[in-house]
Design a protein around this motif. Sequence first.
Motif, PDB file in Angstrom:
ATOM      1  N   TRP A  63      -0.617   4.475 -31.175  1.00 30.76           N
ATOM      2  CA  TRP A  63      -0.784   4.120 -29.769  1.00 30.76           C
ATOM      3  C   TRP A  63      -0.402   2.664 -29.527  1.00 30.76           C
ATOM      4  N   LYS A  64      -0.682   1.821 -30.488  1.00 35.95           N
ATOM      5  CA  LYS A  64      -0.325   0.410 -30.357  1.00 35.95           C
ATOM      6  C   LYS A  64       1.180   0.234 -30.237  1.00 35.95           C
ATOM      7  N   SER A  65       1.934   1.013 -30.995  1.00 29.64           N
ATOM      8  CA  SER A  65       3.391   0.857 -30.993  1.00 29.64           C
ATOM      9  C   SER A  65       4.028   1.295 -29.683  1.00 29.64           C
ATOM     10  N   ILE A  66       3.327   2.120 -28.891  1.00 31.52           N
ATOM     11  CA  ILE A  66       3.902   2.579 -27.624  1.00 31.52           C
ATOM     12  C   ILE A  66       3.155   2.022 -26.412  1.00 31.52           C
ATOM     13  N   GLY A  67       2.359   0.944 -26.639  1.00 30.56           N
ATOM     14  CA  GLY A  67       1.832   0.252 -25.463  1.00 30.56           C
ATOM     15  C   GLY A  67       0.390  -0.151 -25.445  1.00 30.56           C
ATOM     16  N   LEU A  68      -0.458   0.421 -26.301  1.00 31.81           N
ATOM     17  CA  LEU A  68      -1.868   0.079 -26.252  1.00 31.81           C
ATOM     18  C   LEU A  68      -2.137  -1.123 -27.164  1.00 31.81           C
ATOM     19  N   ARG A  69      -1.704  -2.260 -26.688  1.00 33.54           N
ATOM     20  CA  ARG A  69      -1.865  -3.499 -27.445  1.00 33.54           C
ATOM     21  C   ARG A  69      -2.238  -4.627 -26.485  1.00 33.54           C
ATOM     22  N   ARG A  70      -2.844  -5.647 -27.033  1.00 35.65           N
ATOM     23  CA  ARG A  70      -3.300  -6.757 -26.200  1.00 35.65           C
ATOM     24  C   ARG A  70      -2.106  -7.473 -25.575  1.00 35.65           C
ATOM     25  N   PRO A  71      -2.161  -7.698 -24.259  1.00 39.10           N
ATOM     26  CA  PRO A  71      -1.051  -8.414 -23.612  1.00 39.10           C
ATOM     27  C   PRO A  71      -0.967  -9.858 -24.071  1.00 39.10           C
ATOM     28  N   LYS A  72       0.242 -10.395 -24.164  1.00 39.25           N
ATOM     29  CA  LYS A  72       0.427 -11.769 -24.613  1.00 39.25           C
ATOM     30  C   LYS A  72      -0.052 -12.783 -23.578  1.00 39.25           C
ATOM     31  N   ASP A  73       0.077 -12.430 -22.301  1.00 35.20           N
ATOM     32  CA  ASP A  73      -0.292 -13.338 -21.214  1.00 35.20           C
ATOM     33  C   ASP A  73      -1.170 -12.565 -20.229  1.00 35.20           C
ATOM     34  N   ILE A  74      -2.485 -12.745 -20.322  1.00 35.11           N
ATOM     35  CA  ILE A  74      -3.419 -11.973 -19.500  1.00 35.11           C
ATOM     36  C   ILE A  74      -3.265 -12.265 -18.002  1.00 35.11           C
ATOM     37  N   PRO A  75      -3.194 -13.544 -17.566  1.00 32.14           N
ATOM     38  CA  PRO A  75      -2.999 -13.802 -16.127  1.00 32.14           C
ATOM     39  C   PRO A  75      -1.720 -13.142 -15.591  1.00 32.14           C
ATOM     40  N   LYS A  76      -0.636 -13.217 -16.364  1.00 31.31           N
ATOM     41  CA  LYS A  76       0.619 -12.591 -15.941  1.00 31.31           C
ATOM     42  C   LYS A  76       0.459 -11.075 -15.850  1.00 31.31           C
ATOM     43  N   THR A  77      -0.278 -10.493 -16.780  1.00 30.83           N
ATOM     44  CA  THR A  77      -0.517  -9.050 -16.768  1.00 30.83           C
ATOM     45  C   THR A  77      -1.267  -8.637 -15.512  1.00 30.83           C
ATOM     46  N   VAL A  78      -2.297  -9.406 -15.158  1.00 25.69           N
ATOM     47  CA  VAL A  78      -3.072  -9.107 -13.950  1.00 25.69           C
ATOM     48  C   VAL A  78      -2.203  -9.270 -12.704  1.00 25.69           C
ATOM     49  N   LEU A  79      -1.345 -10.296 -12.703  1.00 26.56           N
ATOM     50  CA  LEU A  79      -0.438 -10.523 -11.575  1.00 26.56           C
ATOM     51  C   LEU A  79       0.542  -9.366 -11.421  1.00 26.56           C
ATOM     52  N   ILE A  80       1.077  -8.896 -12.527  1.00 21.91           N
ATOM     53  CA  ILE A  80       1.995  -7.753 -12.496  1.00 21.91           C
ATOM     54  C   ILE A  80       1.271  -6.518 -11.969  1.00 21.91           C
ATOM     55  N   ALA A  81       0.045  -6.315 -12.445  1.00 25.15           N
ATOM     56  CA  ALA A  81      -0.738  -5.167 -11.990  1.00 25.15           C
ATOM     57  C   ALA A  81      -0.981  -5.234 -10.481  1.00 25.15           C
ATOM     58  N   GLY A  82      -1.262  -6.445  -9.979  1.00 30.56           N
ATOM     59  CA  GLY A  82      -1.461  -6.614  -8.546  1.00 30.56           C
ATOM     60  C   GLY A  82      -0.214  -6.296  -7.750  1.00 30.56           C
ATOM     61  N   GLY A  83       0.932  -6.780  -8.238  1.00 29.60           N
ATOM     62  CA  GLY A  83       2.193  -6.469  -7.577  1.00 29.60           C
ATOM     63  C   GLY A  83       2.503  -4.985  -7.609  1.00 29.60           C
ATOM     64  N   LEU A  84       2.174  -4.346  -8.721  1.00 30.24           N
ATOM     65  CA  LEU A  84       2.381  -2.902  -8.849  1.00 30.24           C
ATOM     66  C   LEU A  84       1.492  -2.134  -7.883  1.00 30.24           C
ATOM     67  N   PHE A  85       0.253  -2.574  -7.754  1.00 29.77           N
ATOM     68  CA  PHE A  85      -0.683  -1.944  -6.824  1.00 29.77           C
ATOM     69  C   PHE A  85      -0.178  -2.044  -5.394  1.00 29.77           C
ATOM     70  N   ILE A  86       0.286  -3.229  -5.003  1.00 33.57           N
ATOM     71  CA  ILE A  86       0.805  -3.434  -3.645  1.00 33.57           C
ATOM     72  C   ILE A  86       2.058  -2.584  -3.417  1.00 33.57           C
TER      73      ILE A  86
END
Length: 226
Positions: A63-86
């Motif tokens: 699962w880690k190899s296909i995406g279930l791994r800790r993001p390198k940049d947490i603030p950027k990850t949250v920002l991307i998620a927000g943009g995706l939600f919008i």
Amino acid sequence: MITATDQTNSKGYLLDLVIYIAIMFLIRETSIPNTHYLVTGFLYSGTTLIAATWLMKRRGVTWKSIGLRRPKDIPKTVLIAGGLFITIIAMLLVFNVIQDFFSIVKESDEAAKGTIKGYTISNGDYAYVFSIIIFVWIQSALEELLERAFLITWLERLFSNLRFKTALAIIIQACIWGFRHSYDFSERSVSVALIGIIMGIAYVKFGRNLWPVIIAHCAMNTMSLI
């Protein structure tokens, strides 16, 4: 040129997908009277999670190899998620306007009843909503693991000899996800499929890390309940 090895690999991934999709849909035909919809949801997702994990283990995939791994940049990850939600909210608004004008597909039963995943939205029982929200988030994460990470990866490997394999994988997984939510061609199945396409594109575009799509999915389901 397609080699014998390529053909063998494709047949193997096709068999994997047949097994996985058969389990996905057959388990949903299991009826458990007087059972909360979250319990049945975990039964469905848990069963397919076990099947997917087994198929992955056979092929040396984690699962880690296909995406279930800790993001390198947490603030950027949250920002991307927000943009995706919008983006998803905007897409749904546009789809609803088009649907209201042209009635492209029939209204889904869930929309007609004013319910989402078995919960009556109009009753205003917010204490109940917050008591189950953590389970809704877990279910949302499981859907992203199975629909985005597993299905897209396996479909890409099935179509490994095609130049547009990723686009095809994204569209197919979205159609499966949409149909699985409604079992017909309706407003609900189409809107869910469109969300699946956006989620699939985001999963691939942003480094195949699942956290942006998981966070966006959790936000969507939270908004739907509240």
